[in-house]
Design a protein around this motif. Structure first.
Motif, PDB file in Angstrom:
ATOM      1  N   GLU A 418       1.038  -1.225   0.230  1.00  0.00           N
ATOM      2  CA  GLU A 418       0.178  -0.027   0.064  1.00  0.00           C
ATOM      3  C   GLU A 418       0.990   1.334  -0.223  1.00  0.00           C
ATOM      4  OE1 GLU A 418      -2.454  -0.365   3.429  1.00  0.00           O
ATOM      5  OE2 GLU A 418      -3.614  -2.095   2.425  1.00  0.00           O
ATOM      6  N   THR A 419       1.966   1.195   0.731  1.00  0.00           N
ATOM      7  CA  THR A 419       2.865   2.478   0.743  1.00  0.00           C
ATOM      8  C   THR A 419       3.439   2.672  -0.567  1.00  0.00           C
ATOM      9  OG1 THR A 419       3.475   1.856   3.139  1.00  0.00           O
ATOM     10  CG2 THR A 419       4.828   3.384   1.932  1.00  0.00           C
ATOM     11  N   THR A 420       4.004   1.724  -1.407  1.00  0.00           N
ATOM     12  CA  THR A 420       4.546   1.816  -2.442  1.00  0.00           C
ATOM     13  C   THR A 420       3.716   2.227  -3.586  1.00  0.00           C
ATOM     14  OG1 THR A 420       4.563  -0.388  -3.051  1.00  0.00           O
ATOM     15  CG2 THR A 420       6.579   0.404  -2.124  1.00  0.00           C
ATOM     16  N   THR A 421       2.178   1.766  -3.266  1.00  0.00           N
ATOM     17  CA  THR A 421       1.244   2.137  -4.335  1.00  0.00           C
ATOM     18  C   THR A 421       0.992   3.655  -4.178  1.00  0.00           C
ATOM     19  OG1 THR A 421       0.619  -0.107  -4.457  1.00  0.00           O
ATOM     20  CG2 THR A 421      -0.915   1.495  -5.271  1.00  0.00           C
ATOM     21  N   THR A 422       0.885   4.022  -2.983  1.00  0.00           N
ATOM     22  CA  THR A 422       0.087   5.538  -2.765  1.00  0.00           C
ATOM     23  C   THR A 422       1.206   6.493  -2.529  1.00  0.00           C
ATOM     24  OG1 THR A 422       0.022   4.924  -0.382  1.00  0.00           O
ATOM     25  CG2 THR A 422      -1.862   4.376  -1.660  1.00  0.00           C
ATOM     26  N   ALA A 423       2.499   6.485  -2.110  1.00  0.00           N
ATOM     27  CA  ALA A 423       3.327   7.379  -1.991  1.00  0.00           C
ATOM     28  C   ALA A 423       4.472   7.544  -2.661  1.00  0.00           C
ATOM     29  CB  ALA A 423       3.394   7.107  -0.462  1.00  0.00           C
ATOM     30  N   ALA A 424       4.571   6.793  -3.994  1.00  0.00           N
ATOM     31  CA  ALA A 424       5.652   6.992  -4.742  1.00  0.00           C
ATOM     32  C   ALA A 424       5.932   8.484  -5.211  1.00  0.00           C
ATOM     33  CB  ALA A 424       5.362   6.137  -6.019  1.00  0.00           C
ATOM     34  N   ASP A 425       7.339   8.733  -5.203  1.00  0.00           N
ATOM     35  CA  ASP A 425       7.602   9.948  -5.621  1.00  0.00           C
ATOM     36  C   ASP A 425       7.524  10.185  -7.107  1.00  0.00           C
ATOM     37  OD1 ASP A 425       8.851  10.595  -3.066  1.00  0.00           O
ATOM     38  OD2 ASP A 425      10.942   9.795  -3.868  1.00  0.00           O
ATOM     39  N   GLU A 426       7.305  11.445  -7.624  1.00  0.00           N
ATOM     40  CA  GLU A 426       7.117  11.697  -8.852  1.00  0.00           C
ATOM     41  C   GLU A 426       8.518  12.098  -9.600  1.00  0.00           C
ATOM     42  OE1 GLU A 426       5.105  15.487 -11.608  1.00  0.00           O
ATOM     43  OE2 GLU A 426       4.900  15.505  -9.630  1.00  0.00           O
ATOM     44  N   ILE A 427       8.773  11.121 -10.638  1.00  0.00           N
ATOM     45  CA  ILE A 427      10.002  11.174 -11.250  1.00  0.00           C
ATOM     46  C   ILE A 427       9.994  12.500 -12.584  1.00  0.00           C
ATOM     47  CG2 ILE A 427      11.521   9.829 -12.484  1.00  0.00           C
ATOM     48  CD1 ILE A 427      10.251   7.271 -11.307  1.00  0.00           C
ATOM     49  N   ASP A 428      11.100  13.370 -12.231  1.00  0.00           N
ATOM     50  CA  ASP A 428      11.057  14.231 -12.778  1.00  0.00           C
ATOM     51  C   ASP A 428      12.358  14.481 -13.830  1.00  0.00           C
ATOM     52  OD1 ASP A 428      12.916  14.791 -10.906  1.00  0.00           O
ATOM     53  OD2 ASP A 428      12.101  16.484 -10.448  1.00  0.00           O
ATOM     54  N   LYS A 429      12.911  13.473 -14.116  1.00  0.00           N
ATOM     55  CA  LYS A 429      14.037  13.303 -14.886  1.00  0.00           C
ATOM     56  C   LYS A 429      14.247  11.819 -15.507  1.00  0.00           C
ATOM     57  CE  LYS A 429      17.775  12.713 -11.689  1.00  0.00           C
ATOM     58  NZ  LYS A 429      19.196  13.072 -11.453  1.00  0.00           N
ATOM     59  N   GLN A 430      15.072  11.659 -16.591  1.00  0.00           N
ATOM     60  CA  GLN A 430      15.448  10.703 -17.127  1.00  0.00           C
ATOM     61  C   GLN A 430      16.585  10.424 -17.510  1.00  0.00           C
ATOM     62  OE1 GLN A 430      12.839  10.146 -20.715  1.00  0.00           O
ATOM     63  NE2 GLN A 430      11.022   9.826 -19.472  1.00  0.00           N
ATOM     64  N   GLY A 431      17.187   9.319 -17.735  1.00  0.00           N
ATOM     65  CA  GLY A 431      18.681   8.800 -17.947  1.00  0.00           C
ATOM     66  C   GLY A 431      19.009   7.723 -18.500  1.00  0.00           C
ATOM     67  N   PRO A 432      20.274   7.462 -19.132  1.00  0.00           N
ATOM     68  CA  PRO A 432      20.519   6.424 -20.052  1.00  0.00           C
ATOM     69  C   PRO A 432      20.619   5.119 -19.233  1.00  0.00           C
ATOM     70  CG  PRO A 432      22.668   7.734 -19.568  1.00  0.00           C
ATOM     71  CD  PRO A 432      21.453   8.527 -18.936  1.00  0.00           C
ATOM     72  N   GLY A 491      12.124   6.440 -17.954  1.00  0.00           N
ATOM     73  CA  GLY A 491      12.655   6.527 -19.214  1.00  0.00           C
ATOM     74  C   GLY A 491      13.026   5.105 -19.561  1.00  0.00           C
ATOM     75  N   ILE A 492      12.253   4.110 -19.353  1.00  0.00           N
ATOM     76  CA  ILE A 492      12.523   2.915 -19.797  1.00  0.00           C
ATOM     77  C   ILE A 492      12.411   2.552 -21.363  1.00  0.00           C
ATOM     78  CG2 ILE A 492      10.189   2.142 -19.345  1.00  0.00           C
ATOM     79  CD1 ILE A 492      13.093  -0.216 -18.749  1.00  0.00           C
ATOM     80  N   GLU A 493      11.729   3.526 -21.904  1.00  0.00           N
ATOM     81  CA  GLU A 493      11.586   3.395 -23.472  1.00  0.00           C
ATOM     82  C   GLU A 493      12.608   4.117 -24.075  1.00  0.00           C
ATOM     83  OE1 GLU A 493       8.056   5.690 -24.024  1.00  0.00           O
ATOM     84  OE2 GLU A 493       6.482   3.837 -23.484  1.00  0.00           O
ATOM     85  N   THR A 494      13.389   4.841 -23.424  1.00  0.00           N
ATOM     86  CA  THR A 494      14.669   5.319 -24.135  1.00  0.00           C
ATOM     87  C   THR A 494      16.068   5.078 -23.525  1.00  0.00           C
ATOM     88  OG1 THR A 494      14.452   7.467 -23.021  1.00  0.00           O
ATOM     89  CG2 THR A 494      13.314   7.192 -25.006  1.00  0.00           C
ATOM     90  N   ALA A 495      16.108   4.416 -22.415  1.00  0.00           N
ATOM     91  CA  ALA A 495      17.461   4.006 -21.656  1.00  0.00           C
ATOM     92  C   ALA A 495      17.933   2.928 -22.363  1.00  0.00           C
ATOM     93  CB  ALA A 495      16.952   3.614 -20.209  1.00  0.00           C
ATOM     94  N   ARG A 496      19.388   2.972 -22.265  1.00  0.00           N
ATOM     95  CA  ARG A 496      20.126   2.104 -22.880  1.00  0.00           C
ATOM     96  C   ARG A 496      20.644   0.887 -21.883  1.00  0.00           C
ATOM     97  NH1 ARG A 496      25.304   5.618 -24.115  1.00  0.00           N
ATOM     98  NH2 ARG A 496      25.969   3.589 -24.960  1.00  0.00           N
ATOM     99  N   VAL A 497      20.454   1.270 -20.640  1.00  0.00           N
ATOM    100  CA  VAL A 497      20.938  -0.022 -19.611  1.00  0.00           C
ATOM    101  C   VAL A 497      19.781   0.116 -18.594  1.00  0.00           C
ATOM    102  CG1 VAL A 497      22.531  -1.191 -18.043  1.00  0.00           C
ATOM    103  CG2 VAL A 497      23.265   0.181 -20.353  1.00  0.00           C
ATOM    104  N   LEU A 498      19.403  -1.238 -18.153  1.00  0.00           N
ATOM    105  CA  LEU A 498      18.362  -1.319 -16.980  1.00  0.00           C
ATOM    106  C   LEU A 498      19.307  -2.308 -15.724  1.00  0.00           C
ATOM    107  CD1 LEU A 498      15.928  -1.316 -15.140  1.00  0.00           C
ATOM    108  CD2 LEU A 498      15.199  -3.394 -16.422  1.00  0.00           C
ATOM    109  N   LEU A 499      19.763  -1.758 -14.710  1.00  0.00           N
ATOM    110  CA  LEU A 499      20.385  -2.640 -13.668  1.00  0.00           C
ATOM    111  C   LEU A 499      19.393  -2.935 -12.712  1.00  0.00           C
ATOM    112  CD1 LEU A 499      22.930  -3.750 -12.433  1.00  0.00           C
ATOM    113  CD2 LEU A 499      23.432  -1.605 -11.633  1.00  0.00           C
ATOM    114  N   VAL A 500      19.301  -4.276 -12.646  1.00  0.00           N
ATOM    115  CA  VAL A 500      18.236  -4.839 -11.698  1.00  0.00           C
ATOM    116  C   VAL A 500      19.091  -5.230 -10.406  1.00  0.00           C
ATOM    117  CG1 VAL A 500      16.487  -6.406 -11.080  1.00  0.00           C
ATOM    118  CG2 VAL A 500      16.746  -5.393 -13.409  1.00  0.00           C
TER     119      VAL A 500
END
Length: 663
Positions: A418-432, A491-500
Motif C-alpha cells: 500500500e505504501t509503495t502504491t500510494t506514496a511513490a515519488d514523482e519522477i521528474d528526469k530521465q537518464g541512460p 525513461g525505460i522506453e529510451t534508456a540504454r541499460v537497466l540494472l536490476v
C-alpha cells in the motif's frame, strides 16, 4: 535414574520432531515447541507433574538470553535507549495496567484485586517474543528495538510489583500443587509459603532491613557486577586459558551467568536484569564472542524446554469447563493490549511496519505472570477461581503469540504494497541508466557509473534507504521498480541499460521479464542470489547476470591459494581458469534446468554438473603439471592475469552477448 532418562527422551524427542516440522512449514520454532508440549502433556499424558518444576529450571534460558542480548549492546547504545525504556516501556505498563484495572472495576471486581490483575497482565512474554524476533532477524530493526525496550522495562517492573502485591491481600493464601492445581492454604501455614521459591531467600535477607538498607544492598550488588565485569574478567580468562581445555571456557561462562543470577536473586532483584547488565558491561570485551559461542547452545535448549513446559502445563481439563469464557477473556486481553500499544505507537510516531510488530508482538501475557500469580495466590491477593482463570488466560495468550507474528508478516507485506502504491515519488528526469534497487549491491554500481560521467535514475521501494541517499547528495526516487508507470516515467522506453539490483528474487525476475517484453533491445544487467536465480533471470531475458557473492568468493579463494604456497601469478591464473570454466558451465547447465524443479532432482543436470566439475579439476591439474615442467616467469617480467571477470562478476550472458570477454 531410569525415570529421568525416560522423561528426557520424551522432551528431546518431541522437540526434534516438532520444531523442524514447524520451521519447514514457516511457523517458527516457538510454535513447534509449544505444540510438542501440548502433545506430550495434555493430549497423551506422557509427562506430568514434573512440568512445573522443569519450568522454573527452564526459565533460566530467559536469563541467558538477556545476558547474550546485553553482549550485543554497548553501554552508549543502552543509554541511547533510555527514553524508550522509561517513556515507552513505562507508559505501556501504566496504561495497560490502568485499562485492565478500569475494565475489571466496571465489571464489579474489587479495586485491590483489579489492580493486582492489571499489573500481572500488563507484562508480555520476553522468552517467546525475543526468540521469535531473533529467528526472523527483527531484533535490530526499529520496531524490534522498541519491542525490546518495553520487554526490558517490564522485567525491571517485576521487582516493585512483587513488593506491592502483598498490600492487596483480600483472602486466605492458596498455592499451586505439584500437579498444577490450586489449593487453599490454612491460615497457620500460609505464611510459610508467602513467597515463591525463586524469591524467598531474597525476602528473608532484605525483609528486616530499613528502606535505606535495601537500597544500599541493591546498589552494592549492581556495582559489584559492573566492577567484576570491568576488572576481573580479563585475569580470570587468562587463568582459564592456562588449562588449555575448551570445556573450561564453557564452565566459566556458565559460572558467570549463574553466580550473577544468584546474587540478584539474593538481594531481591530480577536475575534476568542482572545478567543483562553484566552482558552490557562485557559488550566491549575481547571475550564477548567466546561467551556468545559457549552459551548459545544452552540458551537455545533451555528456552526450548521452557516453551515445551508452557504447552505441557496447559490445563485442558480446567479449560474445557468454560472454554468460551477463557477464549473470550484471552481475546479481550489481546485486543485491549493491542489498543494501548497502538495508541503508544501513534504517539511515538512508530512507522507502519514497525507499528504492526510493536502492537502484535507485545499483545500477549508473559511468563513472569505465572510467577506473579503464584506469589499473589500465596499471599492471599487472589482467590482460587481467579488464579486458575488467570493461569489459563496467560498460557493461552502465549500459545497464540506465534499466530500473531504470522499476522504481522501478512500485514507487513500488505502495508508495504500500500505504501509503495500510494506514496511513490514523482519522477521528474530521465537518464541512460535505470538502477532498480539501491542496497549494498546497487550503491556501488551506482557510484561507479556516476563517477564515469553517466547519469542514473535510481528506484527503490525502501523509503529510509532513499532518504539516506539524499543526505549524502545522491538522487533517488521512492517507488516500486516493477510498476509500469514509474518505469515509463524513469525513461525505460529510451534508456540504454537497466540494472536490476533488488533484494527479492521474484521481484527481480518479474522486472526483467517485463522489461524484456517492453524493450527487446534493452541491455539488462541483473543481480542473482544463487545458481537457480541465475537460471530464472536467464530465462526471463537478462543479458548479463551477476551472482552477488561470486567475485568476492573468488578473491577469497585466491588469497587462500597464495597463503598455501602458490605465487601471486599461479593463484591469479587458477582464479581465471575457474572463473571462465564456471561461467561457461553455468550457461550450459542453464539449458538443462527445469523451472519449479529442484536441481538435485533433474538427473541430466546432476550428471552433466558432475562431468563439468571433473573437467575443471582436470584442467587445473594439467596446468599445474605444465608449471612444474616450466617454471613461471618472474613477476617483474610477466604481468599476472587480470582479475577474473573484469566485468565485476558477470556469470552468465544470454546468447547475443556470449562472445564478450567479460560477459
Amino acid at each position: 535414574m531410569e525415570s529421568f532418562l525416560f522423561q528426557a527422551t520424551i522432551y528431546l524427542g518431541a522437540a526434534v520432531i516438532a520444531v523442524p516440522l514447524a520451521a519447514r512449514l514457516g511457523l517458527g520454532s516457538v510454535l513447534g515447541y509449544l505444540a510438542a508440549g501440548i502433545v506430550i502433556g495434555p493430549l497423551t499424558g506422557l509427562v506430568g507433574s514434573e512440568t512445573q518444576d522443569l519450568q522454573h529450571f527452564a526459565e533460566f534460558g530467559v536469563v541467558m538470553m538477556l545476558f547474550l542480548i546485553g553482549l550485543e549492546l554497548e553501554p552508549r547504545t543502552l543509554w541511547a535507549m533510555r527514553m524508550r525504556l522509561l517513556g515507552l516501556g513505562g507508559l505501556q505498563i501504566v496504561l495497560t495496567a490502568g485499562a485492565i484495572t478500569g475494565g475489571l472495576i466496571f465489571m464489579g471486581t474489587s479495586t485491590a484485586t483489579a489492580l493486582a490483575i492489571g499489573m500481572i497482565l500488563s507484562l508480555s512474554s520476553t522468552a517467546i517474543v525475543l526468540q521469535t524476533l531473533s529467528e526472523k532477524g527483527l531484533v535490530q530493526t526499529s520496531g524490534g528495538r522498541n519491542v525490546f525496550s518495553v520487554l526490558l522495562s517490564q522485567d525491571i517492573a517485576v521487582i516493585p510489583m512483587l513488593a506491592v502485591l502483598p498490600l492487596f491481600a483480600v483472602s486466605l493464601p492458596v498455592s499451586l500443587s505439584p500437579d498444577g492445581s490450586i489449593a487453599r492454604e490454612t491460615a497457620t501455614n500460609g505464611s510459610d509459603h508467602g513467597a515463591s521459591d525463586a524469591h524467598s531467600a531474597a525476602f528473608d535477607f532484605v525483609q528486616g532491613l530499613p528502606g535505606w538498607g535495601v537500597t544500599l544492598i541493591t546498589v552494592a550488588a549492581i556495582a559489584a557486577i559492573i566492577l567484576a565485569g570491568s576488572f576481573l574478567t580479563r585475569p580470570v580468562f587468562r587463568y582459564i586459558h592456562l588449562a588449555r581445555l575448551r570445556e573450561m571456557y564453557t564452565a566459566l561462562a556458565l559460572l558467570m551467568v549463574v553466580s550473577i543470577a544468584v546474587l540478584m536473586d539474593f538481594v531481591g532483584l530480577s536475575p534476568a536484569l542482572g545478567t543483562f547488565l553484566a552482558g552490557v558491561v562485557l559488550a566491549n570485551s575481547e571475550f564477548r564472542h567466546e561467551l556468545e559461542s559457549d552459551l548459545e547452545p544452552f540458551k537455545g535448549l533451555l528456552l526450548g524446554l521452557f516453551f515445551i513446559t508452557v504447552g505441557a502445563g496447559f490445563d485442558f481439563a480446567a479449560f474445557f469447563q468454560e472454554p468460551f469464557r477463557i477464549i473470550g477473556l484471552t481475546l479481550l486481553l489481546i485486543v485491549l493490549k493491542f489498543s494501548v500499544l497502538f495508541l503508544l505507537a501513534l504517539v511515538w510516531k512508530i512507522r507502519k511496519r514497525d507499528r504492526w510488530l510493536f502492537t502484535l508482538g507485545l499483545s500477549q501475557a508473559g511468563e513472569f505472570g505465572f510467577v506473579l500469580v503464584s506469589f499473589a495466590l500465596a499471599t492471599g491477593v487472589l482467590t482460587q477461581a481467579l488464579g486458575q482463570n488467570l493461569i489459563l488466560v496467560i498460557a493461552l495468550s502465549m500459545l497464540i503469540t506465534p499466530l500473531l507474528f504470522i499476522l504481522y508478516e501478512y500485514l507487513s507485506r500488505r502495508s508495504t504494497e500500500e505504501t509503495t502504491t500510494t506514496a511513490a515519488d514523482e519522477i521528474d528526469k530521465q537518464g541512460p541508466v535505470i538502477i532498480a534497487g539501491i542496497g549494498r549491491f546497487g550503491q556501488i554500481s551506482n557510484r561507479l557509473i556516476q563517477s564515469a560521467g553517466f547519469q542514473t535514475i535510481v528506484l527503490d521501494n525502501d523509503l529510509e534507504t532513499v532518504q539516506m541517499m539524499r543526505k549524502f547528495g545522491a538522487r533517488g526516487f521512492f517507488g516500486d521498480p516493477t510498476r509500469p508507470d514509474l518505469l515509463k516515467a524513469a525513461g525505460i522506453e529510451t534508456a540504454r541499460v537497466l540494472l536490476v539490483a533488488v533484494d527479492d528474487k521474484h521481484t527481480a525476475v518479474k522486472l526483467v521479464s517485463y522489461a524484456r517484453k517492453l524493450r527487446p533491445d534493452l541491455h539488462i544487467i541483473a543481480r542473482a542470489r544463487d545458481r537457480v536465480h541465475v537460471y530464472e533471470l536467464y530465462a526471463a531475458g537478462a543479458n548479463d547476470i551477476v551472482r552477488e557473492l561470486f567475485d568476492s568468493s573468488l578473491r577469497a579463494g585466491r588469497y587462500a591459494l597464495e597463503n598455501l604456497g602458490l605465487s601471486e601469478y599461479e593463484a591469479a591464473e587458477a582464479q581465471e581458469v575457474f572463473y571462465h570454466h564456471d561461467r561457461d558451465n553455468l550457461r550450459e547447465l542453464a539449458e538443462l534446468w527445469k523451472p519449479g524443479v529442484p536441481i538435485s532432482e533433474i538427473p541430466e543436470y546432476v550428471k552433466r554438473a558432475r562431468e563439468l566439475n571433473n573437467d575443471l579439476e582436470t584442467a587445473l591439474a594439467t596446468r599445474q603439471q605444465k608449471r612444474d615442467k616450466t617454471a613461471a616467469p618472474p613477476l617483474h617480467e610477466t604481468q599476472a592475469p587480470p582479475p577474473a571477470g573484469s566485468g565485476e562478476g558477470d556469470d552468465l550472458s544470454s546468447p547475443p552477448a556470449a562472445e564478450k570477454g567479460d560477459a
